[in-house]
Design a protein around this motif. Structure first.
Motif, PDB file in Angstrom:
ATOM      1  N   TRP A  68      43.456  34.607  49.809  1.00  0.00           N
ATOM      2  CA  TRP A  68      42.719  33.265  49.934  1.00  0.00           C
ATOM      3  C   TRP A  68      43.587  32.706  48.878  1.00  0.00           C
ATOM      4  O   TRP A  68      44.155  33.030  47.811  1.00  0.00           O
ATOM      5  CB  TRP A  68      41.340  33.628  49.590  1.00  0.00           C
ATOM      6  CG  TRP A  68      41.141  33.879  48.102  1.00  0.00           C
ATOM      7  CD1 TRP A  68      41.139  35.232  47.602  1.00  0.00           C
ATOM      8  CD2 TRP A  68      40.605  33.279  47.001  1.00  0.00           C
ATOM      9  NE1 TRP A  68      40.794  35.239  46.243  1.00  0.00           N
ATOM     10  CE2 TRP A  68      40.673  33.962  46.061  1.00  0.00           C
ATOM     11  CE3 TRP A  68      40.419  31.818  46.913  1.00  0.00           C
ATOM     12  CZ2 TRP A  68      40.151  33.470  44.568  1.00  0.00           C
ATOM     13  CZ3 TRP A  68      40.107  31.125  45.748  1.00  0.00           C
ATOM     14  CH2 TRP A  68      39.889  32.352  44.657  1.00  0.00           C
ATOM     15  N   PHE A  72      32.133  33.090  49.233  1.00  0.00           N
ATOM     16  CA  PHE A  72      32.635  32.335  47.971  1.00  0.00           C
ATOM     17  C   PHE A  72      31.490  31.442  47.440  1.00  0.00           C
ATOM     18  O   PHE A  72      31.075  30.454  48.333  1.00  0.00           O
ATOM     19  CB  PHE A  72      33.716  31.449  48.235  1.00  0.00           C
ATOM     20  CG  PHE A  72      34.374  31.002  46.986  1.00  0.00           C
ATOM     21  CD1 PHE A  72      34.953  31.846  46.025  1.00  0.00           C
ATOM     22  CD2 PHE A  72      34.936  29.697  46.894  1.00  0.00           C
ATOM     23  CE1 PHE A  72      35.619  31.464  44.868  1.00  0.00           C
ATOM     24  CE2 PHE A  72      35.524  29.219  45.648  1.00  0.00           C
ATOM     25  CZ  PHE A  72      36.007  30.105  44.843  1.00  0.00           C
ATOM     26  N   TYR A 111      32.325  32.155  42.805  1.00  0.00           N
ATOM     27  CA  TYR A 111      32.827  33.260  42.404  1.00  0.00           C
ATOM     28  C   TYR A 111      32.559  34.054  44.055  1.00  0.00           C
ATOM     29  O   TYR A 111      32.019  33.702  44.807  1.00  0.00           O
ATOM     30  CB  TYR A 111      32.200  34.172  41.669  1.00  0.00           C
ATOM     31  CG  TYR A 111      30.804  34.430  41.730  1.00  0.00           C
ATOM     32  CD1 TYR A 111      30.105  35.559  42.258  1.00  0.00           C
ATOM     33  CD2 TYR A 111      29.880  33.394  41.065  1.00  0.00           C
ATOM     34  CE1 TYR A 111      28.833  35.639  42.736  1.00  0.00           C
ATOM     35  CE2 TYR A 111      28.266  33.637  41.590  1.00  0.00           C
ATOM     36  CZ  TYR A 111      27.762  34.604  42.208  1.00  0.00           C
ATOM     37  OH  TYR A 111      26.543  34.599  42.348  1.00  0.00           O
ATOM     38  N   TRP A 112      33.323  35.178  43.931  1.00  0.00           N
ATOM     39  CA  TRP A 112      33.511  35.966  45.316  1.00  0.00           C
ATOM     40  C   TRP A 112      32.396  37.054  45.285  1.00  0.00           C
ATOM     41  O   TRP A 112      32.032  37.637  44.575  1.00  0.00           O
ATOM     42  CB  TRP A 112      34.932  36.607  45.604  1.00  0.00           C
ATOM     43  CG  TRP A 112      35.773  35.568  46.303  1.00  0.00           C
ATOM     44  CD1 TRP A 112      36.953  35.317  45.348  1.00  0.00           C
ATOM     45  CD2 TRP A 112      35.806  35.046  47.517  1.00  0.00           C
ATOM     46  NE1 TRP A 112      37.600  34.168  46.074  1.00  0.00           N
ATOM     47  CE2 TRP A 112      36.920  34.183  47.437  1.00  0.00           C
ATOM     48  CE3 TRP A 112      35.122  35.058  48.617  1.00  0.00           C
ATOM     49  CZ2 TRP A 112      37.276  33.250  48.589  1.00  0.00           C
ATOM     50  CZ3 TRP A 112      35.508  34.409  49.571  1.00  0.00           C
ATOM     51  CH2 TRP A 112      36.727  33.453  49.615  1.00  0.00           C
ATOM     52  N   VAL A 138      41.025  30.832  53.536  1.00  0.00           N
ATOM     53  CA  VAL A 138      40.584  32.203  53.593  1.00  0.00           C
ATOM     54  C   VAL A 138      41.341  33.036  54.836  1.00  0.00           C
ATOM     55  O   VAL A 138      41.402  32.340  55.736  1.00  0.00           O
ATOM     56  CB  VAL A 138      39.132  32.478  53.564  1.00  0.00           C
ATOM     57  CG1 VAL A 138      38.964  33.839  53.582  1.00  0.00           C
ATOM     58  CG2 VAL A 138      38.570  31.929  52.156  1.00  0.00           C
ATOM     59  N   GLU A 152      35.617  39.801  47.713  1.00  0.00           N
ATOM     60  CA  GLU A 152      36.900  38.770  47.744  1.00  0.00           C
ATOM     61  C   GLU A 152      37.854  39.344  48.962  1.00  0.00           C
ATOM     62  O   GLU A 152      38.044  40.653  48.948  1.00  0.00           O
ATOM     63  CB  GLU A 152      37.394  38.938  46.370  1.00  0.00           C
ATOM     64  CG  GLU A 152      38.736  37.979  46.008  1.00  0.00           C
ATOM     65  CD  GLU A 152      39.384  37.932  44.953  1.00  0.00           C
ATOM     66  OE1 GLU A 152      40.393  37.511  44.868  1.00  0.00           O
ATOM     67  OE2 GLU A 152      38.474  38.709  44.144  1.00  0.00           O
ATOM     68  N   HIS A 165      32.814  38.032  53.488  1.00  0.00           N
ATOM     69  CA  HIS A 165      33.249  37.256  52.465  1.00  0.00           C
ATOM     70  C   HIS A 165      32.418  36.101  52.161  1.00  0.00           C
ATOM     71  O   HIS A 165      32.084  35.238  52.997  1.00  0.00           O
ATOM     72  CB  HIS A 165      34.899  36.651  52.777  1.00  0.00           C
ATOM     73  CG  HIS A 165      35.629  37.754  53.176  1.00  0.00           C
ATOM     74  ND1 HIS A 165      35.989  39.021  52.566  1.00  0.00           N
ATOM     75  CD2 HIS A 165      36.419  37.832  54.522  1.00  0.00           C
ATOM     76  CE1 HIS A 165      37.023  39.557  53.075  1.00  0.00           C
ATOM     77  NE2 HIS A 165      36.966  38.972  54.237  1.00  0.00           N
TER      78      HIS A 165
END
Length: 190
Positions: free
Chosen positions: A14, A47, A6-7, A23, A10, A45
């Motif tokens: 991307w 992830f 999950y970000w 990204v 975000e 950012h």
């Protein structure tokens, strides 16, 4: 790559395709706390995937770093005051390999990267409350970048990218693997 990523912050642009994440960074994004500059930023950012216990996380990163503080690599986060980021960061006119450990305040350790900074690998292993961070120029040989204490059993690990001075850095993350701890001697570079 597991689906449970999950970000954190975000990005606007991307995409995820099978085993790859592409990204494009938003502007003025960064992870930093206090030291030297005085500011606090948690806008980069990330992830990430939640983890507990021991693990090894590995990823290949491809990007064309060209502007001051362009960066991409690995992120391990317990909370906004306790985290580690590592990878390539553009500074002093060249891409450098480095890491930032933050436990209330950020530190920054950086050095000359011996390979092609546009295409490299990172590996982070947690064993108890110790972190072993390694880099690779070829995906085969893994020198030590950092060994440190990180006493946070619940956290999230994954990929990160930031551009504090601009937007638009294109980054590709591939060969993403989150596995049980890769048990190797500290000086085993395989």
């Amino acid at each position: 790559m597991p689906d449970e990523f999950y970000w954190i912050n975000e990005p606007q642009q991307w995409r995820k395709a099978r085993d790859k994440v592409d990204v494009v960074t938003d502007g003025h994004t960064d992870f930093w706390r206090k030291t030297w500059y005085g500011f606090e930023r948690f806008s980069g950012h990330g992830f990430v995937h939640d983890v507990t216990g021991d693990f090894t996380f590995q990823v290949r990163i491809q990007a064309r770093f060209s502007e001051l503080y362009d960066q991409a690599g690995i992120l391990l986060v317990a909370d906004a005051q306790n985290w580690l980021k590592a990878g390539i960061e553009f500074n002093d006119g060249a891409p450098a390999i480095g890491s930032v450990l933050t436990q209330g305040h950020s530190d920054w350790a950086t050095g000359i990267f011996p390979g092609d900074a546009a295409d490299f690998w990172l590996r982070l292993s947690r064993k108890g409350d110790a972190l072993r961070l390694q880099y690779s120029t070829d995906g085969c040989r893994w020198p030590l970048l950092r060994l440190c204490h990180f006493p946070h059993p619940r956290c999230a690990v994954g990929m990160m990218c930031c551009t504090p001075e601009r937007s638009g850095l294109e980054v590709s993350f591939s060969e993403i693997a989150l596995t049980p701890l890769l048990e190797k001697d500290l000086h085993d570079l395989s």
